[in-house]
Write a protein that holds these residues in place. Structure first.
Motif, short mmCIF file in Angstrom:
data_model
loop_
_atom_site.label_atom_id
_atom_site.label_comp_id
_atom_site.label_asym_id
_atom_site.label_seq_id
_atom_site.Cartn_x
_atom_site.Cartn_y
_atom_site.Cartn_z
N TYR A 70 0.82 -1.20 0.00
CA TYR A 70 0.00 0.00 0.00
C TYR A 70 0.86 1.26 0.00
O TYR A 70 0.58 2.23 -0.72
CB TYR A 70 -0.91 0.02 1.23
N GLN A 71 1.91 1.26 0.81
CA GLN A 71 2.79 2.43 0.86
C GLN A 71 3.42 2.70 -0.50
O GLN A 71 3.55 3.85 -0.92
CB GLN A 71 3.88 2.23 1.92
N ALA A 72 3.79 1.61 -1.19
CA ALA A 72 4.45 1.77 -2.49
C ALA A 72 3.46 2.24 -3.55
O ALA A 72 3.70 3.24 -4.24
CB ALA A 72 5.09 0.45 -2.91
N TYR A 73 2.36 1.52 -3.71
CA TYR A 73 1.43 1.81 -4.81
C TYR A 73 0.59 3.07 -4.58
O TYR A 73 0.16 3.70 -5.53
CB TYR A 73 0.53 0.61 -5.06
N MET A 74 0.37 3.42 -3.31
CA MET A 74 -0.40 4.63 -3.01
C MET A 74 0.52 5.84 -2.83
O MET A 74 0.04 6.93 -2.52
CB MET A 74 -1.24 4.42 -1.75
N GLU A 75 1.83 5.62 -3.00
CA GLU A 75 2.82 6.68 -2.87
C GLU A 75 2.70 7.38 -1.51
O GLU A 75 2.60 8.61 -1.41
CB GLU A 75 2.70 7.68 -4.02
N LEU A 76 2.73 6.55 -0.47
CA LEU A 76 2.69 7.03 0.92
C LEU A 76 3.90 6.47 1.65
O LEU A 76 3.78 5.54 2.47
CB LEU A 76 1.39 6.58 1.60
N PRO A 77 5.11 6.98 1.36
CA PRO A 77 6.33 6.41 1.92
C PRO A 77 6.60 6.71 3.39
O PRO A 77 7.49 6.11 4.00
CB PRO A 77 7.43 7.02 1.05
N ALA A 78 5.83 7.62 3.99
CA ALA A 78 6.02 7.90 5.41
C ALA A 78 5.65 6.66 6.22
O ALA A 78 4.88 5.81 5.75
CB ALA A 78 5.15 9.09 5.83
N PRO A 79 6.19 6.52 7.42
CA PRO A 79 5.81 5.37 8.26
C PRO A 79 4.29 5.27 8.38
O PRO A 79 3.61 6.25 8.67
CB PRO A 79 6.47 5.68 9.60
N ALA A 80 3.77 4.07 8.15
CA ALA A 80 2.33 3.84 8.26
C ALA A 80 1.94 3.72 9.72
O ALA A 80 2.73 3.24 10.55
CB ALA A 80 1.94 2.58 7.50
N LEU A 81 0.73 4.12 10.04
CA LEU A 81 0.22 3.92 11.40
C LEU A 81 -0.65 2.66 11.38
O LEU A 81 -1.72 2.64 10.77
CB LEU A 81 -0.59 5.12 11.87
N PHE A 82 -0.15 1.62 12.03
CA PHE A 82 -0.89 0.36 12.14
C PHE A 82 -1.56 0.31 13.50
O PHE A 82 -0.93 0.57 14.53
CB PHE A 82 0.06 -0.83 11.98
N THR A 83 -2.84 -0.01 13.50
CA THR A 83 -3.57 -0.17 14.76
C THR A 83 -4.20 -1.56 14.82
O THR A 83 -4.62 -2.12 13.81
CB THR A 83 -4.68 0.90 14.91
N ALA A 84 -4.24 -2.10 16.03
CA ALA A 84 -4.84 -3.41 16.26
C ALA A 84 -5.81 -3.29 17.42
O ALA A 84 -5.42 -2.88 18.52
CB ALA A 84 -3.77 -4.45 16.55
N LEU A 85 -7.06 -3.63 17.17
CA LEU A 85 -8.10 -3.57 18.20
C LEU A 85 -8.28 -4.95 18.81
O LEU A 85 -8.49 -5.93 18.10
CB LEU A 85 -9.41 -3.09 17.59
N ASN A 86 -8.18 -5.04 20.13
CA ASN A 86 -8.43 -6.29 20.84
C ASN A 86 -9.93 -6.50 20.92
O ASN A 86 -10.64 -5.74 21.59
CB ASN A 86 -7.80 -6.20 22.24
N ARG A 87 -10.42 -7.53 20.22
CA ARG A 87 -11.87 -7.75 20.18
C ARG A 87 -12.44 -8.10 21.55
O ARG A 87 -13.64 -7.93 21.79
CB ARG A 87 -12.20 -8.89 19.20
N ASP A 88 -11.60 -8.63 22.44
CA ASP A 88 -12.09 -9.07 23.75
C ASP A 88 -12.13 -7.95 24.78
O ASP A 88 -13.00 -7.93 25.64
CB ASP A 88 -11.22 -10.22 24.27
N THR A 89 -11.18 -7.02 24.71
CA THR A 89 -11.09 -5.97 25.72
C THR A 89 -11.29 -4.57 25.16
O THR A 89 -11.41 -3.62 25.92
CB THR A 89 -9.71 -6.01 26.41
N MET A 90 -11.28 -4.44 23.82
CA MET A 90 -11.38 -3.17 23.11
C MET A 90 -10.17 -2.27 23.35
O MET A 90 -10.22 -1.07 23.12
CB MET A 90 -12.67 -2.42 23.47
N GLU A 91 -9.05 -2.86 23.80
CA GLU A 91 -7.80 -2.10 23.88
C GLU A 91 -7.28 -1.85 22.47
O GLU A 91 -7.45 -2.69 21.57
CB GLU A 91 -6.75 -2.87 24.68
N LEU A 92 -6.61 -0.72 22.30
CA LEU A 92 -6.09 -0.37 20.98
C LEU A 92 -4.57 -0.27 21.03
O LEU A 92 -4.00 0.46 21.84
CB LEU A 92 -6.68 0.97 20.51
N HIS A 93 -3.93 -1.01 20.15
CA HIS A 93 -2.47 -0.94 20.00
C HIS A 93 -2.17 -0.14 18.74
O HIS A 93 -2.86 -0.26 17.72
CB HIS A 93 -1.89 -2.35 19.86
N ALA A 94 -1.14 0.70 18.80
CA ALA A 94 -0.73 1.48 17.64
C ALA A 94 0.79 1.46 17.51
O ALA A 94 1.51 1.51 18.51
CB ALA A 94 -1.23 2.92 17.76
N GLU A 95 1.27 1.36 16.27
CA GLU A 95 2.71 1.41 16.02
C GLU A 95 2.96 1.98 14.63
O GLU A 95 2.14 1.83 13.72
CB GLU A 95 3.36 0.04 16.16
#
Length: 265
Positions: free
Chosen positions: A175-200
């Protein structure tokens, strides 16, 4: 009529007992979900979401919409998880927006942002793009979100998405390559059990993006030539085919394993 055997629970002349309401409701919903899934048209392109899988033959089966082995269609529970994951994107996007982020997730016509290559035979659709926000990071930046069960979520938090889920990392790099978005991507993961949010933040891996792009080309060209790409496993009993853990990595059972190894016979 008097029930002379009242301890049995039987009522003469009464209809058979109905299943519990929970079972009846779940059965109705699962039947509808399965029917809707069967009615969907198969993809006619290589999807960026699956290019990070280990086996090129498996990716090729998916691209060609080869029927899966009997009993290997998505179970209703899996379809529910897929839908919950999709709807989780809207939930997390809403959180970002009320926090002051300018997050774009769709075009004015309601379609997702995405890319296509190889004459439309290779495509990808992104979750969104951050244009600005209250957090110090480089903008614009790709946004990719996943909803995970507790165990998977903890693994991603502990090791990071690139090590814990390389399939996601490959998707992000493309996605970063083809959408020409070379800056670090923000990835988030939602815990379905606790609704905690991880971001990196995930730096752009140009080598990985090129490798995955080359894979897409290989799948399309081999398919056009009527050739099968090599398996990633040497035998049908390999973890890649039957599913399980290998080298600290979970592999789902291949939905085409019987068909694939049956060709040898």
């Amino acid at each position: 009529m008097i029930d002379l055997n009242h301890g049995s629970g039987c009522l003469y002349g009464a209809d058979a007992p109905r299943p519990p309401i929970a079972e009846a409701v779940s059965t109705a919903i699962d039947t509808a979900l399965s029917a809707r899934n069967r009615a969907e048209r198969p993809r006619t392109y290589v999807s960026s979401s699956g290019l990070g899988r280990d086996c090129l033959r498996q990716i090729q089966y998916d691209f060609l919409a080869v029927p899966k082995d009997e009993g290997q269609e998505f179970a209703p529970r899996t379809l529910r998880i897929f839908e919950a994951g999709h709807r989780a994107e809207d939930i997390v996007a809403g959180w970002f927006r009320i926090a002051g982020f300018d997050l774009r997730t769709e075009r004015p016509d309601g379609r997702q942002f995405g890319f296509e290559a190889l004459g439309g035979r290779f495509k990808g659709h992104i979750d969104g793009c951050f244009v600005s926000g209250p957090v110090a990071m480089d903008y614009p930046a790709l946004w990719e979100n996943k909803a995970l069960g507790a165990a998977s979520w903890k693994d991603v938090v502990k090791r990071g998405v690139s090590l814990a889920r390389p399939v996601y990392a490959a998707q992000i790099a493309l996605y970063q390559a083809y959408m020409e978005l070379p800056a670090p991507a923000l990835f988030t993961a939602l815990n379905r059990d606790t609704m905690e949010l991880h971001a990196e933040l995930v730096p752009f891996d140009a080598h990985l993006a090129q490798e995955m792009s080359d894979r897409a080309v290989a799948v399309v060209r081999a398919s056009e030539a009527g050739e099968w790409l090599p398996r990633a496993a040497a035998e049908a009993t390999a973890v890649l085919c039957r599913g399980g853990m290998a080298a600290g990595k979970w592999h789902a059972p291949c939905a085409w394993a019987k068909r694939c190894w049956g060709e040898r016979r």
